[in-house]
Every structure is written in C-alpha cells, then in structure tokens.
Design an enzyme around this catalytic site. Structure first.
Site, mmCIF file in Angstrom:
data_model
loop_
_atom_site.group_PDB
_atom_site.id
_atom_site.type_symbol
_atom_site.label_atom_id
_atom_site.label_comp_id
_atom_site.label_asym_id
_atom_site.label_seq_id
_atom_site.Cartn_x
_atom_site.Cartn_y
_atom_site.Cartn_z
ATOM 1 N N LYS A 7 -14.414 8.648 -3.491
ATOM 2 C CA LYS A 7 -15.662 8.988 -2.782
ATOM 3 C C LYS A 7 -16.169 10.358 -3.225
ATOM 4 C CE LYS A 7 -13.874 6.290 0.984
ATOM 5 N NZ LYS A 7 -12.999 6.366 2.153
ATOM 6 N N THR A 17 -8.376 6.770 -1.757
ATOM 7 C CA THR A 17 -9.742 6.269 -1.944
ATOM 8 C C THR A 17 -10.729 7.398 -1.700
ATOM 9 O OG1 THR A 17 -9.492 5.418 0.304
ATOM 10 C CG2 THR A 17 -9.445 3.799 -1.470
ATOM 11 N N HIS A 66 0.806 -1.233 0.000
ATOM 12 C CA HIS A 66 0.000 0.000 0.000
ATOM 13 C C HIS A 66 0.827 1.266 0.000
ATOM 14 C CE1 HIS A 66 -4.012 -1.744 0.893
ATOM 15 N NE2 HIS A 66 -3.293 -2.703 1.463
ATOM 16 N N LYS A 119 0.935 14.671 1.300
ATOM 17 C CA LYS A 119 -0.427 14.961 0.827
ATOM 18 C C LYS A 119 -0.608 16.464 0.578
ATOM 19 C CE LYS A 119 -2.393 10.926 3.207
ATOM 20 N NZ LYS A 119 -3.034 10.054 2.208
ATOM 21 N N LYS A 140 -8.345 14.179 4.778
ATOM 22 C CA LYS A 140 -7.481 12.989 4.746
ATOM 23 C C LYS A 140 -6.464 13.151 5.863
ATOM 24 C CE LYS A 140 -6.377 14.024 0.417
ATOM 25 N NZ LYS A 140 -6.234 12.935 -0.519
ATOM 26 N N ARG A 141 -5.651 12.119 6.109
ATOM 27 C CA ARG A 141 -4.607 12.285 7.110
ATOM 28 C C ARG A 141 -3.734 13.475 6.751
ATOM 29 N NH1 ARG A 141 -4.342 8.402 11.433
ATOM 30 N NH2 ARG A 141 -2.338 9.364 11.899
HETATM 31 O O1 CGF Z 1 -3.470 2.908 1.793
HETATM 32 C C1 CGF Z 1 -2.573 3.943 2.175
HETATM 33 C C2 CGF Z 1 -3.186 4.759 3.289
HETATM 34 N N1 CGF Z 1 -2.377 5.783 3.826
HETATM 35 O O2 CGF Z 1 -3.577 3.956 4.362
HETATM 36 N N2 CGF Z 1 -1.395 3.350 2.669
HETATM 37 N N3 CGF Z 1 -0.936 2.811 3.467
HETATM 38 N N4 CGF Z 1 -0.216 2.299 4.121
HETATM 39 C C3 CGF Z 1 -2.131 4.748 0.987
HETATM 40 O O3 CGF Z 1 -1.334 5.832 1.341
HETATM 41 C C4 CGF Z 1 -3.280 5.180 0.103
HETATM 42 O O4 CGF Z 1 -2.808 5.801 -1.038
HETATM 43 C C5 CGF Z 1 -4.127 3.973 -0.257
HETATM 44 O O5 CGF Z 1 -5.271 4.392 -0.937
HETATM 45 C C6 CGF Z 1 -4.556 3.238 0.981
HETATM 46 C C7 CGF Z 1 -5.320 1.968 0.683
HETATM 47 O O6 CGF Z 1 -4.673 1.216 -0.276
#
Ligand code: CGF
Length: 839
Positions: A677, A673, A374, A571, A565-566
């Site tokens: 949305k 994601t 991820h 970001k 988002k975080r």
């Molecule tokens: O997973 C992330 C998110 N921060 O949780 N990663 N991790 N570890 C990615 O940064 C996102 O880009 C991604 O959409 C998400 C789920 O795959």
C-alpha cells in the site's frame, strides 16, 4: 392493512425513480424519503447519524439491482463458485467504496452538498466493521473486492462479531482497550436472512447403528445446538454488474427460553443457555499471530464453518441432483487454519447426513478444499488439546482419527524405513500432551497449499511444512498477496489517482500493470515537481489531522517516516525507536548537526495480553514525550503515535508517507501487505529481505529501495552458532549509548525499571536480532536522510515505485488463484431488463 392489489407497473409509487434514479434532484428526494420512512426522522430532528443512515440506504437502493441480479444468475446457472472461508474480514467503511464502484461519487457528493449538508461529516459517521486483526482479515477483504471486480462467482463466509477489534486509546502513553460497538446505531449495509438459518451441534456423544440397508452408520447426539443466522453484505465489483455476497453468521440460541426452568421460578436459569450460545459470535479474538487455545475460539471456528458448509450444500442441492459433483462446483479456500475444521465437518455431513461411503466422501472433500498458510511463527500454528476438542466435537475427533489412520498408512508406504516421519506428519501431535494439529489436517484434506509471498512459500517448503512438501510436492504453489487499487489508491489518494489518470488514463484501476506507462514521466522534471507538490498537499492533510487529534504541530516539509501495523516484536517497532534515540543522541552531542528534518509516525494495536508489545507502545510514547519537547532538538525530529490504527486511518496515512518501514527480522513476516500500500502511494521502502519486500524490491528496482539487515540464511546461520547480542552492544558505541540511555530511566522519569524488560530482552536474548541489524539499519536510515535532500531525485524514485507496482494488485493474486487452484472463470452478470434503469 388491505393487500396491495395494484400490479407493480401500475403502482402509483415511483419505485424506479426514487429507488434508483440518478439525477441530483432524485438523489436529494430519495435521501429525504429514506430519512423519513426508514429512519423515521424529519430533517429538523435528524442527527448526523440519521443523515448518514439515510445516505447509506440511498446508495444501497442503487446497488440492489446488481446484487439481486447476481444472486438470480448464480441460482440458475451451473457456475463453479469460490467459497472463501475466513474467521476475519477487515472490510473498512463501505460508503465511499460503493459510490466509487457504482461511479456515483460525484452526483452523490453534489446532491448532499446541495441539500446543505457537509458530505465529509456524513462520511465520517460510518463505523467501520473491524472484523479482523490485521493483514489476514484485510487480505480477505481485498480478495472479495477483486473477485467481484473480475466477475468471479464467489461467496465469502465468516462471523458477524458483535464487537470487532477493540478501539485503542492512549492514556499516559499506555494502550487502553475500549469495546468496539460498531453495530450500536445499526448497519445499513447488511440484510439478515433468517430464512437461511442453520443449526450447529456441539458436545454430547456419538452412537452407531445400522440403517435400513444394514449399513453401519454413526449418529452424533449433541449436548446443545446453536442457530446460525446469516447476515449478507453486498460486495460490488468495480464498474461491473457483479455484486457478490459476504455472508456472516450470528449465533443465536435455538431455544429462546427454557420454560421448564422459568415455571419453577429459575428466571436466570431460563435464559442462561441462550446467553451462553450467543457468546459465540460476541467478540473477535484480538490476537494476531498468537494462538490462545481457548475453547470459545474453537466454538467460533466450528460454528461458522458448519453454518457455511450446510449453506453451500443447501445452495448446491437447489441446482444439482446430488452432492456427487460438489467438488466440481465449489472450491473452498481456507484462509489459514481457522476454518480447517471444515475438512472433518464436510466429511461428517457427507458420511452421516448424506449417507456417502468413506472413499467417495473423502474424494469429494480433498478435491474441494485448498489451504493458504499465512505465518511462519511457530506460536501461531493452531493446535487444539485433544480433550477440549473431543469434548466439543466428539464426532469430528473420530473422523480425524480415521483420516489420520489412512493417511499414516500412506506415509508408511512412502517411507517404509522411517518411523520418525509418522510422528512428524501425524495430524495428532503425540510428542507430549496430545493435540490436533490444524495445519496438518488442512494439508492432508486439501488439494492445494500455498504461501503468500515467494520467500514465504520457499520457507514453508524447506521448514514449517517440509515433510508435507516432500510427500505432496504437487500440492504446493506460491500466491503472492496483493491489495485492491480501488480502496488503496482511488479512494484513499484521490489527488495522486487523478494525476495518474490525467497522464495515462484510468485503465490502471482495473489493470494495474498499466501503471508502467508512468515510467516515462519519471524523466519529466515538470511532472516530478508536480508529483512532489501533490505529496506535500497530502502530507498537509495528515498534518492537519495530527494537529486536530493530538494537538501536535508537524511540518509537512519534513520527511514522513511511517510504521503502521500490529505491534509485535518480530515487526521490530523498537528497532525504529533505537534509530530515533540514535538521532536524538547525535543532535544532543552536536546541537548544530545538519539533519534532515523527520516526522516519525507510528500506529498499531497490541494484543491486550501481549506485555512486550504494550511496553513497546509505552516506549514509543515516552521517547516522543522527551524528543518532541526538548528545545535542543528544535523540531528537527518529531515522534507521533497515532492511536486507534484501523482501515479508515490507513486510508489517511499511506498516501502521506515518504518512507515505509518494513523492518521485520528476515524470515518472520510471511508477506506483509502494508508494504504494498505504501509503495503504491509513492513511498520508498526501508526494509529487510523479508516477505513480499523481496519481490517489491525486485519490481521497483534495487536503486529505489533502501535495503538493510541480515538475510534469512544469515539469521539461521548466526542462530546456529549461538547468537550473543551483547557482542554488538560492546562493539558499537552508538548502540551502547542508546541502550544505556534507556536503561538509566531517561525516558521514564528516572525509573530504570520501566523499560528494563525491553533492554534486558535485547541484551540477553534478542530473539528477533535487533542488535545484529542495528548498524545496518542506522546506516540505511542515514542514506534515506541524505537522499531526501535531493527532492528531484526522490520524486523520480517515488514515481518509479508507483509505476512498477502493478504486480501487487489483488486482481493479479485472484487471477493466479483462479487459474492455478480454483479453475474458475469469470461469469458476467446481465442486469435483467425488468431491473434495468439508468444506474
Ligand atoms: O497475514 C499475516 C498477518 N499478520 O495477518 N498473518 N497471519 N496470520 C502475516 O503476518 C502477514 O505477513 C501477511 O501479509 C498477512 C496476509 O497474508
């Protein structure tokens, strides 16, 4: 109590009716019944929360039939099961989601209202289970929803954290973290199953011996053991009988009390071990994309993985004569490397506890696991110092060495003349201090490896996992993320969903590609007008919420520009701030400037130990303070930071957005994601060519997307030639003015030092290349402002965004995983006759 001797069907209690009946009258009666018999309250003494609990139990009663039938069916049928191992499941509230899945929203709302209660007030009582940090945990929740909706036999395994992601308060512009006591009033959605508890070993040493057949074996003598108690939550499919299980493990001491110590008066010592064991499932690590290398984290990972594998083996042996076919009946998906220790643990269970030989055990193991990566951020790739690892998991370290030994032999044969490959690929990092590289363990021990968006997968292949791709190209594939339309459209945006259903029916809720049929309506002026009208109503709802929460008035006619988002430097929330200050300067220099009124809305949590992210929150709030109160600005721009961004809040904010900010540095966001949305709720995107933005833009059409910024290749090329951010500062008047204004202390009551770390970081290092992207971002934002003035055209673009987003359903992602990786098929659940009722 005398035992009940009456056979169930002659029993005077009308179980069928009060537990499952669906008439408004029955639901009302059931509510009071649960209030009285489960909560132990009468309507006169009940609190709002008591009523919520009674309501939740009344809904739960009506889903149990599906849940039990599903379990019964899986128990007796030889179906291949997907096991989704994830350290995080960010589920969000259950109540409305379950009512929608069961098609019971309307009768329940009516029953509650007819009982003289406020439905929304009760709904608002639910504490959401915040058992995740962000995208990764929320993705796991969407996938559980899709697995059930697609009728795929599946089970989710994770940790039942007593404290989930912290609640965020903002005090004087700074983030303050508050413990999330989500369990304090009880959780009506889970059922404990202590009868399926598992024992997990830690520490100690290993010893070898010869078994009765004179075969050399190893036994692990642990220093301590911990009990894992499973808590099950039903995950309903949408309008199907399938209700899969999410099984979360709670750590408990295997011995509740040390009597020896107690008897000699050491009362504290008598419970010390118990407290230490129970710490394992106490709290979620609040770091997204940053490893901490803390022992407790490794303990958590091993704890839930060991419990889960032992549980799968138990289930498997109930239906099968041996574990020989384990890999044919189970596919275990590793959601990132957090559960990657599973590779070594399954080997141990097969070798040491089930007496398999190495080759057979390895064949089963490597055909069972699949691994999803991820992240591309190097600081997020998990590795464990060898000494910590070996102390906690001595047997696993031996097994990992043995796996690595065989693996490196394979590498040697593959690259006879290249010793450098050994160091690059080895599971053990020996370049300095020694580490176990969890991504390497996952790659070696899995039959499939995937990224979460097309670009991300390409970058894995060409960069982060390049050596593994060279060695095992056939293991790699892309599985672009998706989100569930049930929660992220039907539940959170009923107005828009209803409008879509009126035009094209409701098949899109399960087949999101059917949204295509909306395209034709984008050409209908009346519909465009109506569409925009609905958006306005949803924005008014958010405006009311902001007024109630923050006592700030925002204009629903202004452009709602949202970044939730975080908070992370990659970001680039601070790039958004640079644009806001640019607009501010423009209006200050020319007070009559004709600007498109905008409300900038931010939300998100920073990891508690992440200084820069916390300072960015302070910067946003400080800029908000000045801009919102400057009479010259006269409400043309407003800046809002909404505290405590979570799933519930996401449900409010995505539907109300006009513009979605997806502005990470190209090559840094694996997928995203939130971007999906927003677009599914009719927001247009301003974004870079990063993560899934690339595919969203391809799907919705470049003309319906505001693109800016460097590409990944350009980012790499500029970096390779030594990036000097100061050049951008020196050559762009507006950028210079913005950074200078922040530097003088204008937004910090004259204190030039407060935001210096941010400004200096940008001027002298700028690892995420904000200055390089600034001009292109500000220009794209100007284009957004202009475009918004033509509401009719904007409406057209918004409709087309929704119509063309079908690909981004998590149903599509799960079908891809099923077909390409897990090789699983749907298995419809019949509700046995004796369990049937109207529901
Ligand atoms: O997973 C992330 C998110 N921060 O949780 N990663 N991790 N570890 C990615 O940064 C996102 O880009 C991604 O959409 C998400 C789920 O795959």
């Amino acid at each position: 109590n005398p035992p009940i001797t009456v056979p169930l069907d002659e029993c005077p209690i009308i179980i069928e009716d009060d537990r499952t009946g669906l008439s408004i009258e029955t639901i009302r009666r059931a509510l009071l019944d649960n209030l009285y018999y489960v909560q132990g309250k009468t309507p006169q003494t009940a609190t709002k929360n008591d009523f919520y609990m009674a309501l939740a139990y009344t809904v739960r009663d009506r889903l149990l039939k599906r849940w039990l039938s599903t379990q019964l069916t899986y128990r007796k049928t030889p179906v291949k099961t997907v096991s989704y191992l994830s350290a995080e499941f960010l589920l969000g509230p259950h109540l409305i989601n379950n009512l929608i899945s069961l098609n019971l929203y309307d009768p329940f709302k009516k029953a509650i209202e007819e009982s003289g209660l406020n439905f929304q007030e009760l709904v608002d009582q639910e504490e959401e289970p915040g058992l995740g940090n962000g995208g990764l945990g929320r993705l796991a929740a969407c996938y559980m929803d899709s697995l059930a909706t697609l009728e795929i036999p599946a089970i989710g395994y994770g940790i039942r954290y007593e404290f989930g992601i912290f609640d965020q308060e903002i005090k004087d512009g700074w983030q303050v973290e508050i413990t999330d006591k989500w369990l304090q009033y009880g959780n009506p959605w889970e059922i404990a199953r202590p009868e399926f508890a598992q024992l997990v070993k830690f520490g100690g040493y290993t010893e070898s011996y010869y078994d009765q057949d004179h075969i050399y074996r190893v036994r692990w003598v642990p220093r301590y053991t911990v009990n894992g108690i499973p808590y099950d939550t039903p995950i309903l499919g949408y309008r199907v009988n399938t209700a899969n299980t999410l099984r979360l493990w709670k750590a408990e001491a295997s011995e509740s009390f040390n009597f020896e110590r107690f008897n000699v008066g050491d009362y504290y010592g008598a419970v010390r071990d118990k407290v230490a064991c129970e710490t394992i499932s106490k709290v979620l690590y609040p770091n997204d994309e940053q490893i901490q290398g803390k022992e407790l984290r490794l303990e958590q990972q091993f704890f839930f993985v060991s419990c889960s594998l032992q549980d799968m083996i138990r289930i498997h042996l109930n239906k099968n004569a041996s574990l020989d076919n384990f890999h044919e009946m189970w596919s275990i998906q590793l959601n990132d490397t957090h559960p990657a220790i599973g590779v070594a643990e399954l080997m141990r269970l097969l070798l040491d506890e089930n007496n398999y030989d190495w080759d057979t055990a390895w064949n089963i193991t490597k055909n069972t696991f699949a691994y999803t990566n991820h992240t591309l951020l190097p600081e997020a790739l998990e590795k464990w110092p060898l000494n910590i690892f070996g102390r906690m998991l001595p047997r696993h370290l031996e097994i990992i060495y043995a796996i690595n030994h065989r693996f490196l032999d394979e590498v040697r044969i593959h690259y006879p003349n290249d010793v450098s490959k050994l160091a690059c690929l080895s599971i053990i990092d020996e370049t300095g201090e020694k580490y176990v590289r969890m991504a390497h363990l996952a790659c070696v021990g899995s039959f499939a490896i995937n990224g979460v968006a097309a670009l991300h997968t390409e970058l894995l292949k060409s960069d982060v996992l390049r050596d593994f791709y060279e060695l095992y190209p056939e293991k790699f594939s892309n599985k672009t993320n998706g989100v569930t339309p049930r929660r992220w459209m039907v539940l959170s945006n009923p107005r828009m969903s209803f409008t879509i259903c009126e035009k094209i029916g409701d098949s899109w809720i399960k087949n999101l590609d059917d949204l295509r049929q909306l395209e034709g309506y984008a050409e209908d002026g009346g519909f465009r007008n109506y569409w925009q009208q609905i958006k306005k109503e949803v924005k008014q709802d958010l405006a009311n919420y902001i007024q109630a929460k923050l006592d700030i008035k925002v204009d629903p006619h202004s452009l709602f520009d949202v970044q939730v988002k975080r908070i992370h430097e990659y970001k680039r929330q601070h790039l958004n701030v640079l644009n806001i200050v640019t607009l501010y300067n423009r209006i200050k220099n020319n007070p009559n400037l004709d600007v498109t009124p905008r409300t900038f809305i931010f939300g998100g949590k920073a990891a508690p130990g992440y200084f820069m992210a916390k300072l960015i929150i302070k910067l946003i709030n400080s800029v908000a303070d000045v801009v919102n109160n400057d009479p010259v600005i006269c409400d043309r721009i407003k800046v809002i930071f909404l505290p405590d961004y979570n799933v519930t809040f996401g449900q409010r904010v995505y539907p109300a957005a006009d513009i979605s900010e997806q502005i990470s540095t190209a090559g840094k966001e694996a997928s995203g994601t939130g971007n999906m949305k927003f677009s599914l709720n009719g927001a247009l995107t301003i974004g870079t060519l990063d993560g899934a933005n690339v595919e969203i833009r391809e799907s919705v059409g470049a003309e319906n997307f505001f693109l800016f910024g460097l590409t990944t290749e350009e980012v790499y090329a500029i970096r390779a030639n030594r990036y000097t951010p100061r050049d951008y500062y020196n050559s762009d008047e507006e950028l210079k003015a913005v950074l200078d204004l922040i530097s003088t202390g204008f937004f910090s009551h004259g204190d030039p030092n407060l935001f210096r770390p941010i400004v200096d970081n940008l001027l002298y290092s700028d690892p995420y290349m904000l200055l390089a992207d600034y001009r292109s971002y500000v220009d794209a934002q100007d284009a957004v402002g202009c475009a918004y003035r033509d509401q009719d055209h904007w409406g057209r673009m918004s409709i087309l965004n929704v119509a063309r987003m079908g690909k981004f359903s998590s149903d599509r992602s799960i079908k891809d995983y099923c077909n390409d990786i897990w090789k699983t098929k749907p298995f419809a659940i019949d509700v046995p006759e004796y369990m049937q009722s109207q529901a």
